[in-house]
Design a protein around this motif. Sequence first.
Motif, mmCIF file in Angstrom:
data_model
loop_
_atom_site.group_PDB
_atom_site.id
_atom_site.type_symbol
_atom_site.label_atom_id
_atom_site.label_comp_id
_atom_site.label_asym_id
_atom_site.label_seq_id
_atom_site.Cartn_x
_atom_site.Cartn_y
_atom_site.Cartn_z
ATOM 1 N N ALA A 16 92.150 25.045 29.394
ATOM 2 C CA ALA A 16 90.706 25.290 29.482
ATOM 3 C C ALA A 16 90.390 26.359 30.529
ATOM 4 N N GLU A 39 92.192 17.274 35.656
ATOM 5 C CA GLU A 39 92.322 16.230 34.637
ATOM 6 C C GLU A 39 92.230 14.859 35.268
ATOM 7 N N LEU A 90 88.415 16.872 32.917
ATOM 8 C CA LEU A 90 88.787 16.714 31.516
ATOM 9 C C LEU A 90 89.753 15.547 31.361
#
Length: 147
Positions: free
Chosen positions: A26, A112, A142
Amino acid sequence: MHNSLAPKTIMVPLTVDRPARVALRAAGQMARELGSRLILAYVSPEPGQMGQVGFRLESLDQIRDRLEGSLGTIIQKELGDLPHQAVARVDEPGDGIVALAREHGVDLIVLETRPRSMLGRVFTPSVSAWVVQHAPCAVLVLPADSV
């Protein structure tokens, strides 16, 4: 996105045991599309833990280079030829991530989070939650890849 709102510097925290593939992917895509500078940050709680994964503590530059080498395949797969800067710090993960973000003028941290058990939530504080609360910039959290 309006140029003034686009992050100029994006940082992705990484460790050998948590390579953050989704965050790398990303952040790499955003950096390409927005022309942002990309920083990969390696934070270890203490020098002794570096030794446990096969590293001697000689200098932060050497730690950074060795971790970059260990994660080289993953970084290459997710970022391709996208230029990036690697930085390292010996600190508690949350504190180190926030400190590196301040030191490098980071506009966006991409990290993450993984599902944790109830016991894990009680006894091990969430690094991502801590970073969200203390970061000097925007934070994108994420869910980790399930593979």
